[in-house]
Motif scaffolding. Sequence first.
Motif, short mmCIF file in Angstrom:
data_model
loop_
_atom_site.label_atom_id
_atom_site.label_comp_id
_atom_site.label_asym_id
_atom_site.label_seq_id
_atom_site.Cartn_x
_atom_site.Cartn_y
_atom_site.Cartn_z
N SER A 112 -22.92 -41.29 -47.96
CA SER A 112 -22.70 -41.47 -46.53
C SER A 112 -21.81 -40.37 -45.96
N PHE A 113 -20.93 -39.80 -46.79
CA PHE A 113 -20.11 -38.67 -46.33
C PHE A 113 -20.99 -37.44 -46.10
N TRP A 114 -21.94 -37.21 -47.00
CA TRP A 114 -22.86 -36.08 -46.81
C TRP A 114 -23.68 -36.28 -45.53
N HIS A 115 -24.12 -37.50 -45.29
CA HIS A 115 -24.87 -37.79 -44.05
C HIS A 115 -24.00 -37.50 -42.83
N LEU A 116 -22.73 -37.92 -42.89
CA LEU A 116 -21.81 -37.69 -41.78
C LEU A 116 -21.68 -36.19 -41.49
N LEU A 117 -21.54 -35.39 -42.55
CA LEU A 117 -21.39 -33.94 -42.37
C LEU A 117 -22.69 -33.32 -41.86
N HIS A 161 3.20 -40.97 -25.55
CA HIS A 161 3.62 -40.34 -24.29
C HIS A 161 2.94 -38.98 -24.21
N PRO A 162 2.32 -38.66 -23.07
CA PRO A 162 1.57 -37.41 -22.96
C PRO A 162 2.45 -36.16 -22.89
N GLU A 163 3.73 -36.33 -22.62
CA GLU A 163 4.62 -35.18 -22.53
C GLU A 163 5.06 -34.75 -23.93
N PRO A 164 4.81 -33.48 -24.33
CA PRO A 164 5.17 -33.03 -25.67
C PRO A 164 6.66 -33.20 -25.98
N ALA A 165 6.93 -33.57 -27.23
CA ALA A 165 8.30 -33.67 -27.75
C ALA A 165 9.16 -34.69 -27.02
N THR A 166 8.53 -35.73 -26.43
CA THR A 166 9.30 -36.82 -25.85
C THR A 166 9.97 -37.61 -26.97
N PRO A 167 11.30 -37.77 -26.94
CA PRO A 167 12.00 -38.45 -28.04
C PRO A 167 11.42 -39.83 -28.34
N GLY A 168 11.16 -40.10 -29.63
CA GLY A 168 10.66 -41.39 -30.06
C GLY A 168 9.21 -41.66 -29.77
N LYS A 169 8.48 -40.64 -29.29
CA LYS A 169 7.08 -40.85 -28.90
C LYS A 169 6.16 -39.89 -29.65
N MET A 170 4.87 -40.26 -29.70
CA MET A 170 3.84 -39.40 -30.28
C MET A 170 2.89 -38.96 -29.18
N ILE A 171 2.28 -37.79 -29.37
CA ILE A 171 1.48 -37.21 -28.31
C ILE A 171 -0.01 -37.50 -28.45
N SER A 172 -0.40 -38.14 -29.54
CA SER A 172 -1.81 -38.41 -29.79
C SER A 172 -2.07 -39.90 -29.94
N ARG A 173 -3.21 -40.35 -29.43
CA ARG A 173 -3.64 -41.74 -29.57
C ARG A 173 -4.74 -41.87 -30.63
N TYR A 174 -5.01 -40.78 -31.35
CA TYR A 174 -6.22 -40.74 -32.16
C TYR A 174 -5.93 -40.49 -33.64
N GLY A 175 -6.95 -40.70 -34.45
CA GLY A 175 -6.88 -40.43 -35.88
C GLY A 175 -8.21 -40.72 -36.55
N GLY A 176 -8.30 -40.32 -37.81
CA GLY A 176 -9.46 -40.69 -38.62
C GLY A 176 -9.06 -41.85 -39.51
N PHE A 177 -9.56 -43.05 -39.23
CA PHE A 177 -9.07 -44.27 -39.87
C PHE A 177 -10.12 -44.93 -40.77
N LEU A 178 -9.62 -45.59 -41.81
CA LEU A 178 -10.46 -46.44 -42.65
C LEU A 178 -10.44 -47.87 -42.13
N ASP A 179 -11.51 -48.59 -42.39
CA ASP A 179 -11.59 -50.00 -42.01
C ASP A 179 -11.02 -50.89 -43.11
N ASN A 239 -14.48 -33.11 -38.67
CA ASN A 239 -15.21 -34.38 -38.68
C ASN A 239 -14.31 -35.59 -38.90
N ILE A 240 -13.36 -35.47 -39.83
CA ILE A 240 -12.60 -36.66 -40.25
C ILE A 240 -11.10 -36.51 -40.08
#
Length: 350
Positions: free
Chosen positions: A21-26, A48-66, A344-345
């Motif tokens: 399934s990984f080969w298919h994904l690629l 928080h969308p502002e870069p380097a805001t203390p205590g915050k991350m700038i991304s809402r995304y990732g490659g996650f396992l179920d 991809n991942i």
Amino acid sequence: MEPIAIIGMGVRFPGAKDPESFWHLLREGVDAITQLPNERWSIDEFYHPEPATPGKMISRYGGFLDRVDSFDSSFFGISPREAESIDPQQRLVLEVAWQALENAGIPSDKLAGSQTGVFIAIGNYDYGRLQSKNFSRLNAYDGSGTTLGIAANRLSYVLDLRGPSLVVETSCSSSLVAVHLACQSLHTNESNLCMVGGVNLMLSPEPSIIFSQAQMMAPDGRCKTFDASANGYVRGEGVGIIVLKRLKDALRDGDNIAAIIKGSAVIQDCLSNGLTAPNGPSQQAVIRKALENSGVVPAQISYVEAHGTGTPLGDPIEIKSLKAVLMEGRDPDQTCYIGSVKTNIGHLEP
């Protein structure tokens, strides 16, 4: 160097539960990046969308396992109470190593007492962070459950393996260094078979906050490898395990050989313009050393799976290093393709 055969593999990556399934994904160019699942942490609390805001991350995304909380503990002879204290990264290593052995056609009980080595790349200790926040619930199993070295040792224990059993943590090169060490173990006859790979899960927000503060993260949550719009990387999780054997032994035993490792090399970046900044001359040196150890000339290379995180600092240095070495003696019609599955991942870090 004596060639090493890859005779089995198991993977669990974002959007892919096995090598097929990984080969298919690629092949289909699937984008497996998604928004943070609700069961991890509250993204609205930490984003928080502002870069380097203390205590915050700038991304809402990732490659996650179920379903990383799911585990058939009884299959591995582990009690439910102990399983609760075991880092899911350890659990995944057990499951995917079993998958890799099945892929290799090796019954697990045939390995008991054998000189089989285990080399696992790991660096994230999110589960330990989570467990230690509540002192009253800590128990005797939390020590072995969250110690990084046990990610390799538990697999050796469950399968009764007698070869070396260790983890490797060299940041983003961890799994490749683990492969290098496993090959050395086979070359010296310390091991007759090796299970080697890497694992990474994102269970707690701290690392994402730290990497956001360092301005390493892409706000749009994509690794735009070797692209003019590259602005950082997106974190990913997963596990990959391969089964290694000396090529002559694999041929003797009639194993299914998926690929051959002709040689490898390890070097330290040394002094550069920053502790985490890549060093072009060092990259060129390690590529040349790997080619030399493999008995391969630069013009024979037709594809490079690059680091390619999608950072404006690292990508240009990597491309220039690859070109400096791989263009030597190459005719204009000898194409060398360069890519990175991080597009991809995501970047699975160790």
